[in-house]
Design an enzyme around this catalytic site. Structure first.
Site, mmCIF file in Angstrom:
data_model
loop_
_atom_site.group_PDB
_atom_site.id
_atom_site.type_symbol
_atom_site.label_atom_id
_atom_site.label_comp_id
_atom_site.label_asym_id
_atom_site.label_seq_id
_atom_site.Cartn_x
_atom_site.Cartn_y
_atom_site.Cartn_z
ATOM 1 C CG HIS A 170 -1.785 -1.205 1.332
ATOM 2 N ND1 HIS A 170 -2.923 -1.440 0.604
ATOM 3 C CD2 HIS A 170 -1.595 -2.314 2.110
ATOM 4 C CE1 HIS A 170 -3.425 -2.617 0.938
ATOM 5 N NE2 HIS A 170 -2.640 -3.171 1.836
ATOM 6 C CE LYS B 24 12.732 19.039 -11.049
ATOM 7 N NZ LYS B 24 11.704 19.530 -11.992
#
Length: 464
Positions: free
Chosen positions: A156, A283
């Site tokens: 999960h 980035k």
């Protein structure tokens, strides 16, 4: 330009209709298979006395010259031709004259295109198998490197139990081995020759279909001529297998994207397989993984496109079936480039072992081991489960972790707790004790790695 099939009709199409009808812009990639199949067809025709041996020699010489010129760039595919078959036949007749018109004896474009596509798919499956093996090898090598690296395993997307990074990577190796099996299985049903089925009913000539099939490397022939020209099951099977392959890529890609984010920082991708931002200098984007995740939907679309084309057409050949090639070509191209990119990307990927361990320590992923500790002391599992859950809940509130909670605190929940509980919940020990076959212990992962290496060696031996 009049079409070769002129006769019943004038053979002159409206320009838009001609463009709509033509398949040469995409089936031109089948020229090698078309020429190879035609050479074998000429051999068979001559062997059965259907065409003269001299004509066969001229036909083969002409076809070999066309192939050589196409490969060298001396000759280009004429995009005004209707399809690759008409282009090759036209070029042959232009080079050797009337004898070139003998080549189409005892065959139709229906069985010719079925043959070309099967030959193409066979070759591509072999290439795909090799690339999948390289992917499995890359994952296995990386698993060997990180077989002792502890990380949280998830269910999960919640931290669940401690595993090793090597164990996680080997899960993907197993997936790709199943992909390999599926490709091998598809190959068996692709390796059946349709040539000689002609338009749909076979031919009145005394041909030798099995000679032709054997000469082209097929195991057998299609036993029913109607089925032979209309069967595209093997293409559907291939696209199904590639859809599952791409699903595996998408799952791995998703994890690579998560792992390489600042929020996880589990792995560092090589600069060779990341891009930067046009405005944000900090980035480092996992674009290759994201693209593979996106391209998965494209291959799913190819599968649905082909299934939809085939679902409502009666026997035998229908022009709808011209729409079979682009989905096949696209799915193969997409799967191949993903395999070619991912294997080296995985090889160059580095794990941040410290961050993985830190995440494992913070997630209470040794809670099951704490419950097992009590169970092994004689407490029923459900009672042990409830006590452990309460301890975890209290630790969350107090900012503690199981490893640091004092023994006197533990004994408030049960007098079964002793000093040895800390050994039981040590993350390294938690991993080490999961030594069941297929488990996450180092010994178990090593066994998995060896099993896969044995398969890789066996597969390589078959290719050699």
């Amino acid at each position: 330009m009049k079409k070769m099939w002129a006769g019943r009709t004038a053979g002159e199409l409206n320009k838009i209709a001609d463009k709509f009808n033509a398949s040469i812009p995409f089936d031109k990639r089948l020229y090698r298979q078309d020429i190879t199949g035609s050479i074998m067809h000429a051999e068979m025709l001559a062997a059965k006395g259907i065409i003269p041996a001299a004509a066969k020699d001229h036909i083969i010489e002409g076809l070999e010259g066309i192939l050589e010129d196409l490969e060298s760039g001396k000759l280009e595919v004429d995009l005004t031709a209707e399809d690759v078959h008409m282009f090759v036949e036209g070029a042959l007749t232009e080079r050797i004259g009337a004898e070139g018109k003998m080549l189409h004896t005892a065959r139709s474009r229906n069985d010719q295109v079925a043959l070309d596509l099967r030959m193409y798919v066979k070759e591509e499956i072999e290439d795909l198998q090799q690339l999948v093996l390289e992917m499995v090898e890359a994952l296995t090598d990386k698993a060997e490197e990180y077989k002792k690296t502890v990380m949280p395993g998830y269910t999960h997307l919640q931290r669940a139990q401690p595993i090793t990074f090597g164990h996680h990577l080997m899960a993907y190796a197993m997936m790709y081995l199943r992909d390999l099996d599926r490709l091998k299985d598809v190959y068996k049903r692709t390796n059946v020759s349709p040539i000689g089925c002609c338009a749909l009913a076979g031919t009145t000539y005394l041909t030798d279909r099995r000679m032709e099939a054997k000469g082209l490397g097929f195991d057998s022939i299609c036993l029913n001529s109607l089925d032979g020209v209309s069967d595209r099951d093997y293409s559907v099977e291939l696209l199904s297998a590639l859809s599952i392959l791409m699903m595996h890529f998408s799952r791995l890609a998703e994890e690579v994207v998560l792992w390489s984010s600042w929020e996880f920082k589990f792995v560092e991708l090589s600069d060779s397989f990341t891009t930067g931002s046009s405005i944000m200098p900090q980035k480092k984007n996992p674009d290759m993984a994201e693209l593979a995740r996106g391209k998965t939907g494209r291959v799913y679309g190819d599968l649905m496109s082909l299934l939809t084309v085939l679902k409502g057409i009666p026997l035998a050949y229908n022009k709808d079936m011209q729409e079979d090639k682009e989905p096949v070509f696209d799915a193969i191209d997409t799967a191949k480039i993903c395999l070619q990119v991912f294997a080296p990307m995985i090889r160059e990927m580095k794990a941040n072992e410290e961050n993985m361990m830190h995440a494992a320590q913070k997630g209470f992923i040794n809670a099951t081991d704490l419950a097992d500790y009590l169970t092994k002391k004689g407490m029923p599992f459900r009672e042990a489960y409830k006590i452990t859950g309460t301890i975890v809940s209290d630790c969350v509130k107090s900012g503690m972790v199981l490893e640091n909670l004092p023994l006197e605190e533990y004994r408030k929940y049960s007098d079964m707790f002793e000093q040895d509980l800390y050994d039981a919940i040590d993350l390294i020990n938690c991993v080490k004790r999961r030594n069941s076959e297929g488990g996450t212990s180092v010994e178990s992962v090593e066994a998995q790695i060896q099993a896969v290496r044995n398969i890789l060696e066996e597969e390589k031996g078959e290719w050699e």
